[in-house]
Design an enzyme around this catalytic site. Structure first.
Site, PDB file in Angstrom:
ATOM      1  CB  CYS A  58      -0.967  -0.029   1.166  1.00 44.72           C
ATOM      2  SG  CYS A  58      -1.943  -1.549   1.130  1.00 44.72           S
ATOM      3  CG  HIS A  95      -1.806   4.517   5.281  1.00 46.55           C
ATOM      4  ND1 HIS A  95      -1.705   4.246   3.940  1.00 46.55           N
ATOM      5  CD2 HIS A  95      -2.023   3.321   5.887  1.00 46.55           C
ATOM      6  CE1 HIS A  95      -1.836   2.937   3.743  1.00 46.55           C
ATOM      7  NE2 HIS A  95      -2.035   2.360   4.898  1.00 46.55           N
ATOM      8  CE  LYS A 110      -5.533   4.289   2.040  1.00 52.34           C
ATOM      9  NZ  LYS A 110      -4.576   5.348   2.402  1.00 52.34           N
ATOM     10  CG  HIS A 152      -6.386   0.855   1.284  1.00 53.21           C
ATOM     11  ND1 HIS A 152      -5.443   1.418   0.455  1.00 53.21           N
ATOM     12  CD2 HIS A 152      -5.699   0.296   2.319  1.00 53.21           C
ATOM     13  CE1 HIS A 152      -4.238   1.191   0.957  1.00 53.21           C
ATOM     14  NE2 HIS A 152      -4.362   0.521   2.078  1.00 53.21           N
ATOM     15  CG  PHE A 177      -0.074  -5.945   4.444  1.00 52.73           C
ATOM     16  CD1 PHE A 177      -0.637  -5.121   5.408  1.00 52.73           C
ATOM     17  CD2 PHE A 177      -0.863  -6.966   3.918  1.00 52.73           C
ATOM     18  CE1 PHE A 177      -1.953  -5.299   5.841  1.00 52.73           C
ATOM     19  CE2 PHE A 177      -2.190  -7.156   4.336  1.00 52.73           C
ATOM     20  CZ  PHE A 177      -2.731  -6.323   5.300  1.00 52.73           C
TER      21      PHE A 177
END
Lengths: 419, 78
Positions: free
Chosen positions: A169, A310, A342, A347, A407
């Site tokens: 991401c 984020h 988002k 996302h 991740f």
């Protein structure tokens, strides 16, 4: 070091097939979330997503505009979105018709987090049901992550660096940051940079749901599901699409009289070194990415007016990010606005950082910051921060920061300012 | 025009994204219809599926025009 500016923008999002439509809908507090249509989600814990709408929709996407029919048949949707967004950005920059000499100095850096997951899923079933002789000869190059960069390079004759970031991401932000450095280091004068994703398919939704990352409590009210910083948030809503910018060396842009949106002044990267999916408990990695980006930018902490967070709407991540912002910015936090788009488009995974960097740039252009939808009951720990709840807000915007975390514990921050 | 020819042409139009009137029986997949070698692999797969014939690699290599495909299929279909 050479200076790098943004001279073109392109986007395919769940709220529009171009920049202006997406931005208008974001500012109007529209949500791109709905029940999944790409497949029947009835059996799935999560049944909602922010899909790019089909061409017959009010703000749907028509792939025929910029992508050949044959290419469309051969490649996964993330590549189609990426080629189209890149085309928009090059058109916006007025760089679709460069000389051969210029094209040697023009490259592409468009990544993706996952790549062609729907196609991998489909062809695996073909292999299982019909055997190896029925697998498409276009299977491999129609799914590979670097094939947006490849296709864009071929379509527009761009012969400079050809690169593709894969950092989950954080991909979109890393792509822009890396590409900016290629220009700074004189490897290119122009870079087409960004990220794309299209992983709303059975294995994608099942996989993220099993990782307990997706919202599952709002299947009946999709538009309320993505709610960063709200007490009732329970996971992210998957989005899809692409964001691409044209980066250009400052003198190069000035000389040809290009429209300059912003300058990329800071780029920070870090690794959490902690856990594959959970963010560091003190948000230490995000903190350091922002710290490095701010240091590189030469700006004061008080100069930042807007942060595109984020902020994925997961229970853990949102407050950790906010804590890191609070620690870094100290008292300056009272003067900035921070929101998560988002909440409106979901996302976009590998596309997120690029699409959100573009929203930052549009905030600079229009002196307005986009809202955080569904922020009805802010979490404790959010007091004293303007999270731009529910509606967009006009305000001074001279410098912006964009955060993307992925991740594996990979973090990227970009700082841009008006020129 | 034979039924096979109609179905072959439809597959070619769909896979290569070319105008139907360009898909004459003399048309070469590569020279006239813009196909590359992988497109031909895909076309051959589509013909196999559509007509229930098997087209081995050495036969597939000899299929370079629309007519080649129609004739192979007519001579080999069950």
């Amino acid at each position: 070091m050479r200076r790098v500016v943004v001279t073109g923008l392109g986007m395919v999002s769940p709220l529009g097939a171009d920049i202006e439509t997406s931005w208008k809908n974001i500012l109007a507090s529209k949500s791109g979330a709905a029940r999944i249509t790409h497949f029947d989600p009835s059996e799935y814990a999560c049944q909602i997503a922010c899909e790019v709408k089909s061409a017959d929709h009010e703000y749907g996407f028509d792939p025929n505009k910029r992508v050949d029919h044959k290419v469309q048949r051969q490649v996964d949707p993330f590549i189609v979105y990426g080629i189209d967004a890149a085309g928009q950005a090059l058109e916006d920059a007025g760089l679709t018709d460069m000389s051969e000499e210029e094209r040697y100095r023009a490259g592409v850096s468009i990544g993706s987090g996952i790549g062609g997951l729907p196609g991998i899923e489909k062809e695996s079933l073909v292999l299982h049901e019909k055997g190896p002789r029925r697998v498409s000869p276009h299977f491999v190059h129609g799914r590979l992550i670097n094939l947006i960069s490849g296709q864009v390079s071929i379509k527009y004759g761009l012969m400079g660096p050809n690169h593709a970031v894969v950092t989950a991401c954080s991909t979109g932000a890393h792509s822009i940051g890396d590409a900016a450095r290629m220009i700074m280091l004189d490897d290119a004068d122009v870079m087409v940079a960004g990220g794309a994703e299209a992983a709303i398919c059975p294995i994608g939704i099942a996989g993220f749901a099993q990782a307990r990352a997706l919202s599952t409590q709002f299947n009946d009210q999709p538009e309320r599901a993505s709610r960063p910083y709200d007490k009732d948030r329970d996971g992210f809503v998957m989005g899809e699409g692409a964001g691409v910018v044209v980066l250009e060396e400052y003198e190069h842009a000035k000389k040809r009289g290009a429209k300059i949106y912003a300058e990329v002044v800071g780029y920070g990267m870090s690794g959490d070194a902690y856990h594959v999916t959970a963010p560091h408990p003190e948000g230490a990695g995000g903190f350091r990415a922002m710290q490095v980006a701010m240091k590189r930018s030469g700006l004061d902490l008080g100069d930042i007016d807007y942060i595109n967070a984020h902020g994925t709407s997961t229970p853990l991540g949102d407050e950790l990010e906010l804590g890191a912002v609070r620690r870094l910015f100290g008292n300056n936090i009272a003067n900035l606005s921070m929101s998560s788009t988002k909440s409106a488009i979901g996302h976009l995974l590998g596309g997120a950082g690029a699409v959100e960097a573009i929203f930052c740039i549009l905030a600079l252009r229009d002196q307005i910051v986009p809202p955080t939808l569904n922020l009805e009951n802010p979490s404790e720990g959010t007091t004293g921060v303007d999270l731009v709840p529910l509606v967009a807000k006009e305000r001074k915007v001279k410098a912006v920061l964009n955060n993307s975390f992925g991740f594996g514990g990979t973090n990227a921050s970009l700082v841009m300012k008006a020129v | 025009m034979s039924e096979t020819a109609d179905r072959v042409k439809k597959i070619v139009v769909e896979h290569l994204g070319v105008e139907a009137d360009k898909v004459t029986e003399d048309a070469s997949f590569i020279d006239d219809l813009g196909a590359d070698s992988l497109d031909i692999v895909e076309l051959v797969m589509a013909f196999e599926e559509e007509f229930g014939v098997e087209i081995p690699d050495d036969a597939a290599e000899k299929i370079t025009t629309v007519r080649d495909a129609i004739e192979y299929i007519d001579n080999n279909k069950a």
